[in-house]
Write a protein that holds these residues in place. Structure first.
Motif, PDB file in Angstrom:
ATOM      1  N   ALA A 124      -9.849  -2.506  -5.996  1.00 47.14           N
ATOM      2  CA  ALA A 124      -9.085  -3.505  -6.736  1.00 47.14           C
ATOM      3  C   ALA A 124      -9.996  -4.322  -7.654  1.00 47.14           C
ATOM      4  N   ARG A 125     -11.174  -4.716  -7.138  1.00 46.13           N
ATOM      5  CA  ARG A 125     -12.117  -5.485  -7.972  1.00 46.13           C
ATOM      6  C   ARG A 125     -12.592  -4.658  -9.158  1.00 46.13           C
ATOM      7  N   GLU A 126     -12.840  -3.380  -8.919  1.00 47.64           N
ATOM      8  CA  GLU A 126     -13.325  -2.497  -9.982  1.00 47.64           C
ATOM      9  C   GLU A 126     -12.298  -2.370 -11.102  1.00 47.64           C
ATOM     10  N   LEU A 127     -11.025  -2.301 -10.742  1.00 47.35           N
ATOM     11  CA  LEU A 127      -9.972  -2.073 -11.726  1.00 47.35           C
ATOM     12  C   LEU A 127      -9.300  -3.356 -12.212  1.00 47.35           C
ATOM     13  N   GLY A 128      -9.638  -4.482 -11.598  1.00 49.80           N
ATOM     14  CA  GLY A 128      -9.045  -5.748 -12.002  1.00 49.80           C
ATOM     15  C   GLY A 128      -7.598  -5.883 -11.582  1.00 49.80           C
ATOM     16  N   ILE A 129      -7.261  -5.345 -10.407  1.00 48.55           N
ATOM     17  CA  ILE A 129      -5.891  -5.434  -9.878  1.00 48.55           C
ATOM     18  C   ILE A 129      -5.962  -6.011  -8.471  1.00 48.55           C
ATOM     19  N   THR A 130      -4.817  -6.202  -7.846  1.00 47.11           N
ATOM     20  CA  THR A 130      -4.783  -6.709  -6.476  1.00 47.11           C
ATOM     21  C   THR A 130      -4.908  -5.549  -5.488  1.00 47.11           C
ATOM     22  N   PRO A 131      -5.399  -5.816  -4.281  1.00 45.75           N
ATOM     23  CA  PRO A 131      -5.433  -4.763  -3.261  1.00 45.75           C
ATOM     24  C   PRO A 131      -4.055  -4.171  -2.982  1.00 45.75           C
ATOM     25  N   ALA A 132      -3.034  -4.987  -3.089  1.00 49.93           N
ATOM     26  CA  ALA A 132      -1.674  -4.484  -2.865  1.00 49.93           C
ATOM     27  C   ALA A 132      -1.283  -3.469  -3.934  1.00 49.93           C
ATOM     28  N   ALA A 133      -1.683  -3.733  -5.175  1.00 46.37           N
ATOM     29  CA  ALA A 133      -1.378  -2.792  -6.255  1.00 46.37           C
ATOM     30  C   ALA A 133      -2.142  -1.490  -6.069  1.00 46.37           C
ATOM     31  N   ALA A 134      -3.403  -1.573  -5.605  1.00 49.17           N
ATOM     32  CA  ALA A 134      -4.175  -0.366  -5.336  1.00 49.17           C
ATOM     33  C   ALA A 134      -3.544   0.439  -4.210  1.00 49.17           C
ATOM     34  N   SER A 135      -3.107  -0.242  -3.171  1.00 49.02           N
ATOM     35  CA  SER A 135      -2.454   0.434  -2.043  1.00 49.02           C
ATOM     36  C   SER A 135      -1.159   1.098  -2.487  1.00 49.02           C
ATOM     37  N   ALA A 136      -0.414   0.424  -3.349  1.00 54.66           N
ATOM     38  CA  ALA A 136       0.847   0.988  -3.836  1.00 54.66           C
ATOM     39  C   ALA A 136       0.593   2.247  -4.668  1.00 54.66           C
ATOM     40  N   ALA A 137      -0.480   2.248  -5.441  1.00 56.49           N
ATOM     41  CA  ALA A 137      -0.805   3.421  -6.253  1.00 56.49           C
ATOM     42  C   ALA A 137      -1.109   4.619  -5.361  1.00 56.49           C
ATOM     43  N   LEU A 138      -1.868   4.393  -4.288  1.00 60.22           N
ATOM     44  CA  LEU A 138      -2.178   5.486  -3.358  1.00 60.22           C
ATOM     45  C   LEU A 138      -0.915   5.996  -2.676  1.00 60.22           C
ATOM     46  N   LYS A 139      -0.035   5.096  -2.308  1.00 65.00           N
ATOM     47  CA  LYS A 139       1.212   5.498  -1.662  1.00 65.00           C
ATOM     48  C   LYS A 139       2.085   6.329  -2.607  1.00 65.00           C
ATOM     49  N   ARG A 140       2.125   5.939  -3.886  1.00 62.52           N
ATOM     50  CA  ARG A 140       2.911   6.709  -4.865  1.00 62.52           C
ATOM     51  C   ARG A 140       2.354   8.126  -5.001  1.00 62.52           C
ATOM     52  N   LEU A 141       1.030   8.223  -5.060  1.00 58.89           N
ATOM     53  CA  LEU A 141       0.407   9.540  -5.217  1.00 58.89           C
ATOM     54  C   LEU A 141       0.683  10.413  -3.997  1.00 58.89           C
ATOM     55  N   GLU A 142       0.559   9.851  -2.807  1.00 56.76           N
ATOM     56  CA  GLU A 142       0.815  10.611  -1.585  1.00 56.76           C
ATOM     57  C   GLU A 142       2.288  11.022  -1.505  1.00 56.76           C
ATOM     58  N   LEU A 143       3.163  10.160  -1.954  1.00 54.09           N
ATOM     59  CA  LEU A 143       4.583  10.493  -1.968  1.00 54.09           C
ATOM     60  C   LEU A 143       4.867  11.620  -2.955  1.00 54.09           C
ATOM     61  N   ALA A 144       4.235  11.560  -4.124  1.00 59.46           N
ATOM     62  CA  ALA A 144       4.437  12.597  -5.124  1.00 59.46           C
ATOM     63  C   ALA A 144       3.913  13.945  -4.648  1.00 59.46           C
ATOM     64  N   LEU A 145       2.807  13.935  -3.882  1.00 60.99           N
ATOM     65  CA  LEU A 145       2.215  15.176  -3.371  1.00 60.99           C
ATOM     66  C   LEU A 145       2.772  15.578  -2.012  1.00 60.99           C
ATOM     67  N   ASP A 146       3.523  14.667  -1.413  1.00 67.85           N
ATOM     68  CA  ASP A 146       4.122  14.902  -0.096  1.00 67.85           C
ATOM     69  C   ASP A 146       3.052  15.243   0.950  1.00 67.85           C
ATOM     70  N   THR A 147       1.972  14.459   0.935  1.00 65.52           N
ATOM     71  CA  THR A 147       0.910  14.669   1.923  1.00 65.52           C
ATOM     72  C   THR A 147       0.081  13.396   2.036  1.00 65.52           C
ATOM     73  N   ARG A 148      -0.625  13.267   3.149  1.00 65.34           N
ATOM     74  CA  ARG A 148      -1.507  12.117   3.363  1.00 65.34           C
ATOM     75  C   ARG A 148      -2.906  12.461   2.853  1.00 65.34           C
ATOM     76  N   LEU A 149      -3.414  11.663   1.920  1.00 67.55           N
ATOM     77  CA  LEU A 149      -4.711  11.938   1.318  1.00 67.55           C
ATOM     78  C   LEU A 149      -5.839  11.142   1.959  1.00 67.55           C
ATOM     79  N   LEU A 150      -5.497   9.927   2.438  1.00 68.51           N
ATOM     80  CA  LEU A 150      -6.522   9.033   2.980  1.00 68.51           C
ATOM     81  C   LEU A 150      -6.054   8.415   4.291  1.00 68.51           C
ATOM     82  N   GLN A 151      -6.995   8.317   5.213  1.00 67.74           N
ATOM     83  CA  GLN A 151      -6.753   7.560   6.435  1.00 67.74           C
ATOM     84  C   GLN A 151      -7.244   6.135   6.199  1.00 67.74           C
TER      85      GLN A 151
END
Length: 296
Positions: free
Chosen positions: A24-51
């Motif tokens: 989040a610090r690297e991209l200038g966004i909130t941790p919640a926004a970073a988490s949401a981006a990962l969730k969208r990607l995992e949903l689009a791929l229908d798989t868990r990418l990160l623990q």
């Protein structure tokens, strides 16, 4: 569901930094926004990418499989952006490469790269020792094998590379052709000392079993090109990476030995000290290397 470029970028950065707050610090966004981006990607791929844990992120098996594709996609988009913008890449790249690979395989590839990018100046250091990025002012290194320093950013160029056991026809005529790894004990083995380490064991694989042979010989060198030249001259048997002896095997100056045994892996990687060092020029260089080495 369509993949979003930003979500893929968050995933790649998360793989490196292993912490959502750092992403989040690297991209200038909130941790919640970073988490949401990962969730969208995992949903689009229908798989868990990160623990996820409270302190760190670790790749799942699916995430490990997806990461190289994500990296390649981001690189391609950057190269495409440069193409449509008419941006001319400029600057200097200091490159550390293995001696044999640099002299005998990489030189024509780098000449073609500079034809395509005439405003990039290359400084090439030939060395078989692992580079210290912090004391040697090197931008990028090409290295065989898996990097020992996990803090470095390593991107694969050739995943399926293997070593080749080889000798000249003259040597084999005089001393015979080994039929089993243990036969190497009776041969003069040209030993490469590596990064100030001495390991006289050569390893082979067959039917799921590993065979380790302690070899000996009258030549020891920390320069891979010197070992290759010795083998061509008939001085003994060498255990070289495949790219280093490709032309010699093709024209008969060297003969591959023990064809029924698998050899040690020798993948080739592009290594940088930090993701931020991987700028547009290095992206273009990696794309060029991927294409050239695939076609070689």
């Amino acid at each position: 569901m369509m993949l979003k470029f930003f979500d893929v970028k968050v995933f790649v950065l998360a793989c490196e930094l292993k912490n959502l707050s750092a992403v989040a610090r690297e991209l200038g966004i909130t941790p919640a926004a970073a988490s949401a981006a990962l969730k969208r990607l995992e949903l689009a791929l229908d798989t868990r990418l990160l623990q996820r844990s409270t302190r760190s992120l670790t790749l799942t098996q699916q995430g490990q499989s997806y990461l190289p594709h994500a990296l390649k996609a981001l690189e391609s988009l950057e190269v495409g952006r440069q193409a449509v913008s008419g941006e001319q890449l400029k600057g200097n790249i200091t490159l550390s490469v293995p001696s044999d690979f640099g002299r005998n395989s990489l030189l024509p590839i780098l000449l073609e790269f500079q034809k395509a990018h005439p405003d990039i100046a290359l400084k090439v250091r030939l060395s078989d020792k692992y580079v210290d990025f912090y004391s040697q002012a090197v931008d990028v290194a090409l290295r065989y094998g898996e990097p020992e320093d996990s803090s470095l950013v390593s991107l694969p160029l050739v995943r399926d590379g293997e070593r080749v056991l080889c000798a000249s026809p003259d040597y084999l005529e005089r001393w015979g052709t080994p039929q089993h790894p243990q036969d190497l004990i009776k041969h003069n083995c040209l030993h490469y000392s590596g990064d100030d380490t001495l390991d006289f064991h050569w390893r082979f694989y067959k039917d799921g079993q590993r065979l380790s042979v302690k070899v000996q010989g009258d030549h020891l060198s920390d320069d891979g090109d010197y070992i290759r030249q010795l083998a061509i001259a008939g001085a003994g048997i060498a255990y070289k990476t495949g790219y280093d002896v490709k032309s010699e095997l093709a024209d008969g100056r060297l003969v591959a030995l023990l064809p029924d045994y698998q050899k040690e892996k020798a993948p080739l990687h592009m290594v940088v000290a930090h993701r931020l060092n991987f700028d547009a020029s290095l992206m273009a260089l990696r794309q060029h290397l991927l294409t050239a080495l695939k076609d070689a």
